[in-house]
Design a protein around this motif. Sequence first.
Motif, PDB file in Angstrom:
ATOM      1  N   PRO A  71       5.031  -1.651  -7.803  1.00  0.00           N
ATOM      2  CA  PRO A  71       5.415  -1.531  -6.388  1.00  0.00           C
ATOM      3  C   PRO A  71       6.078  -2.780  -5.825  1.00  0.00           C
ATOM      4  CG  PRO A  71       3.024  -1.659  -6.638  1.00  0.00           C
ATOM      5  CD  PRO A  71       3.587  -1.453  -7.995  1.00  0.00           C
ATOM      6  N   ASN A  72       5.639  -3.971  -6.245  1.00  0.00           N
ATOM      7  CA  ASN A  72       6.229  -5.190  -5.703  1.00  0.00           C
ATOM      8  C   ASN A  72       7.701  -5.324  -6.092  1.00  0.00           C
ATOM      9  OD1 ASN A  72       3.900  -6.003  -4.399  1.00  0.00           O
ATOM     10  ND2 ASN A  72       3.156  -7.199  -6.133  1.00  0.00           N
ATOM     11  N   ARG A  73       8.044  -4.892  -7.292  1.00  0.00           N
ATOM     12  CA  ARG A  73       9.444  -4.964  -7.702  1.00  0.00           C
ATOM     13  C   ARG A  73      10.298  -3.956  -6.927  1.00  0.00           C
ATOM     14  NH1 ARG A  73       9.973  -6.335 -14.167  1.00  0.00           N
ATOM     15  NH2 ARG A  73       8.711  -8.233 -14.104  1.00  0.00           N
ATOM     16  N   ALA A  74       9.727  -2.782  -6.667  1.00  0.00           N
ATOM     17  CA  ALA A  74      10.450  -1.790  -5.864  1.00  0.00           C
ATOM     18  C   ALA A  74      10.670  -2.318  -4.449  1.00  0.00           C
ATOM     19  CB  ALA A  74       9.673  -0.479  -5.836  1.00  0.00           C
ATOM     20  N   ILE A  75       9.648  -2.954  -3.889  1.00  0.00           N
ATOM     21  CA  ILE A  75       9.762  -3.534  -2.547  1.00  0.00           C
ATOM     22  C   ILE A  75      10.810  -4.631  -2.538  1.00  0.00           C
ATOM     23  CG2 ILE A  75       8.546  -4.901  -0.808  1.00  0.00           C
ATOM     24  CD1 ILE A  75       5.987  -3.358  -1.668  1.00  0.00           C
ATOM     25  N   ASP A  76      10.780  -5.500  -3.543  1.00  0.00           N
ATOM     26  CA  ASP A  76      11.759  -6.591  -3.617  1.00  0.00           C
ATOM     27  C   ASP A  76      13.182  -6.046  -3.667  1.00  0.00           C
ATOM     28  OD1 ASP A  76       9.784  -8.487  -3.576  1.00  0.00           O
ATOM     29  OD2 ASP A  76       9.791  -8.847  -5.734  1.00  0.00           O
ATOM     30  N   THR A  77      13.373  -4.971  -4.427  1.00  0.00           N
ATOM     31  CA  THR A  77      14.706  -4.368  -4.534  1.00  0.00           C
ATOM     32  C   THR A  77      15.174  -3.846  -3.185  1.00  0.00           C
ATOM     33  OG1 THR A  77      14.307  -3.729  -6.832  1.00  0.00           O
ATOM     34  CG2 THR A  77      16.056  -2.557  -5.666  1.00  0.00           C
TER      35      THR A  77
ATOM     36  N   ARG B 155      13.599   5.311 -11.244  1.00  0.00           N
ATOM     37  CA  ARG B 155      12.479   4.551 -11.792  1.00  0.00           C
ATOM     38  C   ARG B 155      11.167   5.297 -11.555  1.00  0.00           C
ATOM     39  NH1 ARG B 155      14.018   0.557 -15.096  1.00  0.00           N
ATOM     40  NH2 ARG B 155      12.009  -0.460 -14.685  1.00  0.00           N
ATOM     41  N   LEU B 156      11.061   5.918 -10.371  1.00  0.00           N
ATOM     42  CA  LEU B 156       9.838   6.648 -10.053  1.00  0.00           C
ATOM     43  C   LEU B 156       9.662   7.850 -10.969  1.00  0.00           C
ATOM     44  CD1 LEU B 156       7.437   6.813  -8.091  1.00  0.00           C
ATOM     45  CD2 LEU B 156       8.881   8.179  -6.568  1.00  0.00           C
ATOM     46  N   ALA B 157      10.780   8.524 -11.302  1.00  0.00           N
ATOM     47  CA  ALA B 157      10.712   9.714 -12.147  1.00  0.00           C
ATOM     48  C   ALA B 157      10.251   9.388 -13.561  1.00  0.00           C
ATOM     49  CB  ALA B 157      12.082  10.387 -12.189  1.00  0.00           C
ATOM     50  N   ARG B 158      10.469   8.158 -13.992  1.00  0.00           N
ATOM     51  CA  ARG B 158      10.044   7.771 -15.339  1.00  0.00           C
ATOM     52  C   ARG B 158       8.534   7.611 -15.439  1.00  0.00           C
ATOM     53  NH1 ARG B 158      14.470   3.003 -16.728  1.00  0.00           N
ATOM     54  NH2 ARG B 158      16.334   4.282 -16.514  1.00  0.00           N
TER      55      ARG B 158
ATOM     56  N   ALA C 127       0.831  -1.204   0.000  1.00  0.00           N
ATOM     57  CA  ALA C 127       0.000   0.000   0.000  1.00  0.00           C
ATOM     58  C   ALA C 127       0.867   1.256   0.000  1.00  0.00           C
ATOM     59  CB  ALA C 127      -0.926  -0.007   1.219  1.00  0.00           C
ATOM     60  N   LEU C 128       1.946   1.231   0.791  1.00  0.00           N
ATOM     61  CA  LEU C 128       2.845   2.386   0.859  1.00  0.00           C
ATOM     62  C   LEU C 128       3.488   2.659  -0.493  1.00  0.00           C
ATOM     63  CD1 LEU C 128       4.453   4.537   2.454  1.00  0.00           C
ATOM     64  CD2 LEU C 128       6.109   2.746   3.005  1.00  0.00           C
TER      65      LEU C 128
END
Length: 239
Positions: A149-155, A236-239, A139-140
């Motif tokens: 989001p799941n890939r960002a969390i995994d990283t 990645r977020l800026a893209r 959610a965050l």
Amino acid sequence: MAAKTNPIPSVWARQQAASEQPALSRAGIVREAIVMLDADGIEALSMRKLGARLNAGATSLYRHVATKDELMELAVDEVVGEIAVPPVDSPDWRAAATEAAGSFRATALRHPWLTSVLGQAGLAYLGPNLMAYSERLAALFTNIGFPEPNRAIDTLLTYVIGMSTTEAAWLTTVARSGGTEADFIARLTPAAQQAAEGHDHLTEAYAASLALDPVQIRDSKFAYGLEVVLDGLALRLAR
């Protein structure tokens, strides 16, 4: 008729048996197991030893926890409940990610066995605390705006778990030495300096380590790496 077998090898997939010994509960068993794990590690934990500490026979324990693997599932889920996740509407996403990473690391260092079993604890992700933790993180990071989001969390978690595993192993070694972290480094450094003779950068690093607070060194290393990870996620977020 043959007894039905559990189709899913997880403690979360079967009903908890009623206890004939009111003083003994699954929660109490798990709490005592965590105390043993924190003190002596996974290898020292056995159902027999745990039963002795609880003044209960193995048969009584097995009414609540069928195997050591189930016990580890329960212990993992219990300590994951200590990990904090910032509110989903946190205004500063980097600060929120840093707080989440720091809480995970702090929990892993309080329970140095945790990271080594995260991938081995059966279907641990069925546990209520792990599921709630994963949901709050998702959610965050979704609210932050990550398209995946799941890939960002995994990283993020891959970095945190990797660093925490190394730190936990180091601190376990220090604890077994019977001294403080600074004492252990002081004893280790002369031999390391001798072995590193001729390697100027290593020699300087070993010498510098004697003058620094080892806790601050570990905190600084973790913070630096985390900043690098967040810098990458920011792109990645800026893209």
